[in-house]
Design a protein around this motif. Structure first.
Motif, mmCIF file in Angstrom:
data_model
loop_
_atom_site.group_PDB
_atom_site.id
_atom_site.type_symbol
_atom_site.label_atom_id
_atom_site.label_comp_id
_atom_site.label_asym_id
_atom_site.label_seq_id
_atom_site.Cartn_x
_atom_site.Cartn_y
_atom_site.Cartn_z
ATOM 1 N N HIS A 456 0.835 -1.208 0.000
ATOM 2 C CA HIS A 456 0.000 0.000 0.000
ATOM 3 C C HIS A 456 0.861 1.246 0.000
ATOM 4 O O HIS A 456 0.587 2.218 -0.715
ATOM 5 N N GLU A 457 1.859 1.249 0.862
ATOM 6 C CA GLU A 457 2.728 2.433 0.965
ATOM 7 C C GLU A 457 3.430 2.711 -0.361
ATOM 8 O O GLU A 457 3.479 3.865 -0.817
ATOM 9 N N ALA A 458 3.972 1.683 -1.004
ATOM 10 C CA ALA A 458 4.690 1.891 -2.269
ATOM 11 C C ALA A 458 3.752 2.382 -3.373
ATOM 12 O O ALA A 458 4.086 3.285 -4.150
ATOM 13 N N LEU A 459 2.545 1.809 -3.435
ATOM 14 C CA LEU A 459 1.605 2.209 -4.494
ATOM 15 C C LEU A 459 1.118 3.647 -4.289
ATOM 16 O O LEU A 459 0.994 4.419 -5.254
ATOM 17 N N ILE A 460 0.827 4.028 -3.050
ATOM 18 C CA ILE A 460 0.354 5.396 -2.797
ATOM 19 C C ILE A 460 1.451 6.407 -3.091
ATOM 20 O O ILE A 460 1.208 7.481 -3.658
ATOM 21 N N ARG A 461 2.694 6.085 -2.719
ATOM 22 C CA ARG A 461 3.801 6.990 -3.045
ATOM 23 C C ARG A 461 3.960 7.129 -4.561
ATOM 24 O O ARG A 461 4.222 8.214 -5.073
ATOM 25 N N ALA A 462 3.797 6.034 -5.281
ATOM 26 C CA ALA A 462 3.889 6.093 -6.744
ATOM 27 C C ALA A 462 2.790 6.972 -7.327
ATOM 28 O O ALA A 462 3.019 7.740 -8.271
ATOM 29 N N ALA A 463 1.553 6.903 -6.784
ATOM 30 C CA ALA A 463 0.459 7.725 -7.291
ATOM 31 C C ALA A 463 0.705 9.197 -7.013
ATOM 32 O O ALA A 463 0.482 10.054 -7.880
ATOM 33 N N LYS A 464 1.172 9.527 -5.811
ATOM 34 C CA LYS A 464 1.402 10.934 -5.474
ATOM 35 C C LYS A 464 2.523 11.543 -6.307
ATOM 36 O O LYS A 464 2.550 12.755 -6.525
ATOM 37 N N ALA A 465 3.461 10.722 -6.769
ATOM 38 C CA ALA A 465 4.566 11.246 -7.575
ATOM 39 C C ALA A 465 4.203 11.381 -9.055
ATOM 40 O O ALA A 465 5.027 11.873 -9.839
ATOM 41 N N THR A 466 3.002 10.990 -9.426
ATOM 42 C CA THR A 466 2.599 11.040 -10.840
ATOM 43 C C THR A 466 2.030 12.417 -11.161
ATOM 44 O O THR A 466 1.175 12.935 -10.417
ATOM 45 N N PRO A 467 2.461 13.059 -12.260
ATOM 46 C CA PRO A 467 1.891 14.360 -12.634
ATOM 47 C C PRO A 467 0.398 14.240 -12.938
ATOM 48 O O PRO A 467 -0.085 13.212 -13.421
ATOM 49 N N ASP A 468 -0.348 15.334 -12.634
ATOM 50 C CA ASP A 468 -1.792 15.464 -12.890
ATOM 51 C C ASP A 468 -2.627 14.528 -12.038
ATOM 52 O O ASP A 468 -3.812 14.334 -12.304
ATOM 53 N N VAL A 469 -2.008 13.917 -10.980
ATOM 54 C CA VAL A 469 -2.772 13.141 -10.011
ATOM 55 C C VAL A 469 -2.979 14.006 -8.783
ATOM 56 O O VAL A 469 -2.019 14.587 -8.259
ATOM 57 N N LEU A 470 -4.244 14.108 -8.320
ATOM 58 C CA LEU A 470 -4.566 14.978 -7.201
ATOM 59 C C LEU A 470 -4.118 14.350 -5.881
ATOM 60 O O LEU A 470 -4.206 13.122 -5.690
ATOM 61 N N THR A 471 -3.615 15.204 -4.995
ATOM 62 C CA THR A 471 -3.274 14.743 -3.639
ATOM 63 C C THR A 471 -4.464 14.845 -2.703
ATOM 64 O O THR A 471 -4.469 14.232 -1.633
ATOM 65 N N THR A 472 -5.442 15.661 -3.108
ATOM 66 C CA THR A 472 -6.684 15.796 -2.349
ATOM 67 C C THR A 472 -7.848 15.668 -3.320
ATOM 68 O O THR A 472 -7.976 16.511 -4.219
ATOM 69 N N PRO A 473 -8.670 14.663 -3.166
ATOM 70 C CA PRO A 473 -8.622 13.538 -2.228
ATOM 71 C C PRO A 473 -7.392 12.661 -2.466
ATOM 72 O O PRO A 473 -6.911 12.555 -3.605
ATOM 73 N N PRO A 474 -6.904 12.013 -1.419
ATOM 74 C CA PRO A 474 -5.671 11.219 -1.557
ATOM 75 C C PRO A 474 -5.949 9.903 -2.299
ATOM 76 O O PRO A 474 -7.061 9.374 -2.278
ATOM 77 N N PRO A 475 -4.944 9.365 -2.951
ATOM 78 C CA PRO A 475 -5.098 8.045 -3.588
ATOM 79 C C PRO A 475 -5.255 6.955 -2.537
ATOM 80 O O PRO A 475 -4.826 7.107 -1.379
ATOM 81 N N PHE A 476 -5.842 5.844 -2.939
ATOM 82 C CA PHE A 476 -6.057 4.747 -1.996
ATOM 83 C C PHE A 476 -5.939 3.422 -2.757
ATOM 84 O O PHE A 476 -5.990 3.371 -3.990
#
Length: 561
Positions: A456-476
């Motif tokens: 979970h931790e690795a996948l969420i970090r990968a999503a947050k580092a992707t351009p045009d992906v919103l941090t709010t709401p956070p990925p899950f």
């Protein structure tokens, strides 16, 4: 804006008032015109000599009709005129048993015409007076007939023919000179207009096709003038000679009657033409008013809670179509020749062709209207229709064009939109009341030996580092399945740029690989039991520690008994 509305309303009212006044004036004028008395039908027959009328015969004689009498008198008079041994003065009236008889010559006399009481009664003259009138007309006609066929008159006709020929060639040369000069001036003017448009930077078309079109029209006008000049020349020459004067007179008579009928047709058509002009002006002002209204709706200056601004343009297009169709339906009866059988036949054929061929077009139009007013998608939305996915590039009443991520434009008939599910990825992100955006998701499968918290931790970090992906709401992350040999992890991330879905997915997959490698997670989906002793790790070397060495095989001996 209110001033512009008032101006259009004032124009419409003025045009409508003028039209009503014109209709009332036309009705009043028609009522004031006295109805002519129906004349008694008469069918007089004309006695002809050399193609020229002499007098009229209005009644029959015994068993001969008026037409038969006129033909017989014309033949006898022609025989007398061609017999130059009979002097003109020999044409006289003789009384035979109190019946006037017109004869010519002596020993024996040649009878030409007989007058009875019916001829005198219808002419309101005595029989003797009518006979003298016919005799004078015959003498005059025979004299002119013989003079026209004299050598002097024929030579005069030849001279006039030479002059007419010279005038014809002069007119042709003058027409050629005028055509060349006009064409040169037209080319120069069109080139200047094209140069002016190019210099101003507002040129939207090339001038060359207009030059070719102008040349074609000028050549057509020149050829028509040539034909008219040739007809005038030929029939003018035919009129110089007595044997062909009848053809010439017929030509000028037909030409005069044609011009008179055209003039009469133009004059009689003026009320319908004025009505058409009023219909055109009223339609133009209504369209201008409608365009202004929907333009203000589109800009948001006129708002209605049930009418969306993006409906303004398609609604205006539909309204304009119905206004023009109504104007055409009202104005068609006022077109020249509308009630003719030819016009009605052509209209029937065109209507049948339109009915047979417009079924698919009509279904596409219905689909386009439904897609507009259901607001299923807008231009710029990322959609999926069937197996095709892309951005809406254009939509009209017939087709919708989708540009795929590979820059391929796909034309989809609007009728296909009715029978397919349209998936819109941009609807919620376009809505100002929804701040969540579109959820992009991807799934990986990993073995049970890896702690799910670490995944979970690795996948969420990968999503947050992707351009045009919103941090709010956070990925899950969702664990969607516990399979026989692995666990399915679904990564969900929000974005407000659905049109960049392929690029976002590509960046997201790259980051998943990077952050799993950094966390020491091998992206494997084990399907069988394997011995790992002696095998190098599948993690890239850049993520392994410098002290890492591939392990060797370990063999444990059995305890001896």
């Amino acid at each position: 804006m209110l001033h512009r509305f008032n101006r259009h309303l004032f124009k419409l009212c003025a045009i409508a008032l003028g039209f009503l006044m014109l209709v009332q004036a036309a009705d009043w004028a028609q009522a004031q015109v006295p109805q002519p008395q129906t004349p008694q039908p008469t069918q007089p027959q004309v006695v002809m000599l050399g193609g020229k009328p002499v007098f009229e015969v209005k009644t029959g004689l015994q068993s001969f009709s008026a037409e038969q009498r006129a033909t017989d008198i014309s033949q006898r008079l022609t025989e007398v005129a061609n017999n130059y041994q009979l002097p003109v003065d020999s044409i006289r009236t003789e009384m035979i048993k109190d019946v006037p008889l017109i004869v010519a010559g002596q020993n024996p006399a040649i009878p030409i015409a007989t007058i009875d009481a019916a001829d005198a009664a219808i002419a309101n003259q005595t029989e003797a007076a009518l006979a003298q009138s016919w005799t004078r007309s015959m003498k005059t006609a025979v004299t002119n007939y013989r003079q026209e066929r004299s050598i002097e008159n024929i030579l005069r006709g030849i001279g006039y023919t030479i002059l007419a020929t010279l005038g014809f060639f002069l007119a042709v040369n003058l027409l050629n000179w005028l055509f060349s000069m006009t064409l040169d001036r037209l080319k120069i003017w069109l080139n200047r207009v094209g140069e002016r448009l190019r210099n101003s930077g507002r040129q939207r078309f090339t001038v060359t096709p207009f030059i070719s079109l102008a040349i074609r029209f000028a050549e057509l006008a020149r050829n028509l003038l040539y034909l008219l000049l040739l007809c005038v020349y030929i029939f003018l020459i035919l009129g110089f000679f007595p044997w062909t004067q009848g053809l010439s007179l017929n030509f000028w008579s037909i030409l005069g009657s044609t011009i008179a009928s055209i003039e009469q047709g133009i004059v009689s058509y003026l009320p319908e033409l004025i009505t058409l002009i009023f219909i055109i002006f009223i339609t133009r002002e209504i369209l201008a008013f409608t365009r202004l209204f929907f333009r203000e709706v589109e800009l948001g200056n006129i708002a209605a809670p049930w009418f969306y601004p993006d409906w303004a343009k398609p609604t205006f297009d539909l309204t304009r179509f119905f206004i023009i169709a109504l104007a055409v339906a009202i104005g068609l009866p006022f077109l020249p020749g509308f009630k003719s059988p030819a016009f009605q036949g052509v209209s029937l054929v065109l209507s049948a062709l339109f009915t047979l061929g417009a079924a698919s077009a009509f279904s596409n139009i219905v689909g386009g209207i439904i897609s507009v007013y259901t607001r299923g998608f807008q231009i710029g939305d990322m959609v999926q229709v069937g197996e095709q996915i892309g951005i809406i590039n254009e939509k009209n009443l017939l087709v919708t064009r989708i540009r795929t991520p590979k820059n391929v434009v796909i034309t989809v008939p609007n009728s296909a939109l009715i029978g397919n599910n349209v998936i819109n990825y941009s609807a919620l992100s376009r809505d100002t009341d929804d701040q969540m955006g579109l959820i992009l998701h991807t799934t990986i499968t990993l073995g049970y030996d890896i702690p799910w918290q670490k995944v979970h931790e690795a996948l969420i970090r990968a999503a947050k580092a992707t351009p045009d992906v919103l941090t709010t709401p956070p990925p899950f992350v969702l664990q969607t399945a516990l399979n026989d040999y692995n666990v399915s992890y679904e990564l969900n991330a929000y974005t407000d740029h659905p049109e960049r879905m392929p690029a976002i997915y590509s960046d997201l997959h790259q980051n998943i690989q990077d952050y799993c490698n950094q966390g020491g997670i091998e992206i494997l989906s084990p399907g069988y039991l394997a011995m790992r002793d002696g095998n190098h790790s599948t993690i890239p070397a850049s993520y392994l520690p410098n002290t890492y060495k591939a392990p060797g095989f370990t063999i444990n001996g059995l305890d001896s008994k």
